[in-house]
Design a protein around this motif. Structure first.
Motif, PDB file in Angstrom:
ATOM      1  N   SER A   1       8.184 -85.880  48.416  1.00  0.00           N
ATOM      2  CA  SER A   1       9.373 -85.816  49.275  1.00  0.00           C
ATOM      3  C   SER A   1       9.740 -87.192  49.799  1.00  0.00           C
ATOM      4  CB  SER A   1       9.117 -84.874  50.459  1.00  0.00           C
ATOM      5  OG  SER A   1       8.864 -83.582  49.988  1.00  0.00           O
TER       6      SER A   1
ATOM      7  N   ILE B   1      14.190 -79.750  48.214  1.00  0.00           N
ATOM      8  CA  ILE B   1      13.504 -79.043  47.127  1.00  0.00           C
ATOM      9  C   ILE B   1      12.119 -78.706  47.657  1.00  0.00           C
ATOM     10  CG2 ILE B   1      12.574 -79.206  44.792  1.00  0.00           C
ATOM     11  CD1 ILE B   1      14.879 -81.233  44.236  1.00  0.00           C
TER      12      ILE B   1
ATOM     13  N   ASP C   1      10.380 -73.836  45.350  1.00  0.00           N
ATOM     14  CA  ASP C   1      11.416 -74.110  44.345  1.00  0.00           C
ATOM     15  C   ASP C   1      10.788 -74.650  43.053  1.00  0.00           C
ATOM     16  OD1 ASP C   1      13.393 -73.420  46.194  1.00  0.00           O
ATOM     17  OD2 ASP C   1      13.910 -75.508  46.651  1.00  0.00           O
ATOM     18  N   ILE C   2       9.884 -75.615  43.209  1.00  0.00           N
ATOM     19  CA  ILE C   2       9.227 -76.207  42.037  1.00  0.00           C
ATOM     20  C   ILE C   2       8.457 -75.139  41.274  1.00  0.00           C
ATOM     21  CG2 ILE C   2       7.471 -77.872  41.280  1.00  0.00           C
ATOM     22  CD1 ILE C   2       8.368 -79.586  43.761  1.00  0.00           C
TER      23      ILE C   2
ATOM     24  N   ILE D   1      15.696 -79.564  38.270  1.00  0.00           N
ATOM     25  CA  ILE D   1      15.699 -78.664  39.420  1.00  0.00           C
ATOM     26  C   ILE D   1      17.068 -78.706  40.094  1.00  0.00           C
ATOM     27  CG2 ILE D   1      14.656 -78.158  41.663  1.00  0.00           C
ATOM     28  CD1 ILE D   1      12.087 -79.567  40.572  1.00  0.00           C
ATOM     29  N   ARG D   2      17.512 -79.905  40.424  1.00  0.00           N
ATOM     30  CA  ARG D   2      18.811 -80.099  41.077  1.00  0.00           C
ATOM     31  C   ARG D   2      19.356 -81.473  40.724  1.00  0.00           C
ATOM     32  NH1 ARG D   2      20.277 -76.642  45.228  1.00  0.00           N
ATOM     33  NH2 ARG D   2      18.644 -75.268  45.965  1.00  0.00           N
TER      34      ARG D   2
ATOM     35  N   VAL E   1      22.241 -76.843  39.812  1.00  0.00           N
ATOM     36  CA  VAL E   1      21.118 -76.122  40.394  1.00  0.00           C
ATOM     37  C   VAL E   1      20.475 -75.307  39.271  1.00  0.00           C
ATOM     38  CG1 VAL E   1      20.398 -74.366  42.075  1.00  0.00           C
ATOM     39  CG2 VAL E   1      22.238 -75.992  42.653  1.00  0.00           C
TER      40      VAL E   1
ATOM     41  N   LEU F   1      16.992 -70.961  40.854  1.00  0.00           N
ATOM     42  CA  LEU F   1      17.284 -71.206  42.272  1.00  0.00           C
ATOM     43  C   LEU F   1      18.697 -70.802  42.672  1.00  0.00           C
ATOM     44  CD1 LEU F   1      15.650 -74.725  42.589  1.00  0.00           C
ATOM     45  CD2 LEU F   1      14.589 -72.465  42.901  1.00  0.00           C
TER      46      LEU F   1
END
Length: 190
Positions: free
Chosen positions: A10, A34, A38-39, A57-58, A184, A188
């Motif tokens: 992060s 995230i 989510d991961i 992921i995003r 996204v 998710l």
């Protein structure tokens, strides 16, 4: 340990966003988070989109640039097998190893290099224009959980010596706008 790894990841994402924001006069509209959940959801996803090795992921649209965050999971490699090389012409990647280990191979000559079609999912969603081939040499470095490696755009890279698996985040600053704004992952989407 998992919490420490995700906290460090992060911080890396925040640092990347902060550095890039300093390069832009337009402030981002909102924070993009995230989570560990989510991961995990993205790694477990089995749908038709977003189920390959490279799972974006995003992608945050931050005004003058975009920032993608993906997660990749690679299984064992075969000793003595040719090492695949890939390079992305417009997107730098920052790898943060979450689990497992591997030898990261970078640079060197690439044999039988070919461009990937632009409609290939990982080109379209994760890394932009790319080419691949087989390594002929290159620099080798062992990577393990907690390690961070910056792979500049245009640098061939690939993995060898994976005895079990390696899972890592890829943070992707996109100054050219080749990644899809506000993407996204399907796992998710609400």
């Amino acid at each position: 340990m998992k919490r420490f790894i995700l906290t460090l990841a992060s911080l890396l994402v925040a640092f990347s966003c902060g550095w890039l924001a300093a390069q832009s006069s337009k402030a981002p509209a909102s924070v993009v988070a995230i989570t560990h959940a989510d991961i995990d959801a993205v790694l477990k996803h089995t749908g038709s989109e977003g189920a390959g090795t490279d799972r974006q992921i995003r992608v945050a649209d931050l005004g003058a640039y975009r920032l993608g965050v993906g997660v990749l999971h690679r299984g064992p490699t075969r000793a003595g097998a040719p090492i695949g090389a890939i390079s992305h012409s417009e997107v730098t990647e920052v790898f943060y190893v979450i689990s497992g280990g591997a030898t990261l191979v970078t640079g060197g000559a690439v044999e039988n290099e070919r461009k990937f079609p632009p409609d290939t999912e990982f080109v379209r969603l994760a890394v932009g224009p790319s080419s691949g081939g087989t390594f002929m040499g290159g620099d080798r470095r062992r990577v393990a959980p907690g390690d961070v490696v910056i792979v500049p755009a245009g640098m061939p890279h690939g993995f060898d010596d994976i005895t079990d698996q390696v899972t890592y985040l890829s943070i992707r600053p996109d100054l050219s706008g080749v990644l899809p704004a506000n993407y996204v992952h399907p796992a998710l989407r609400k």
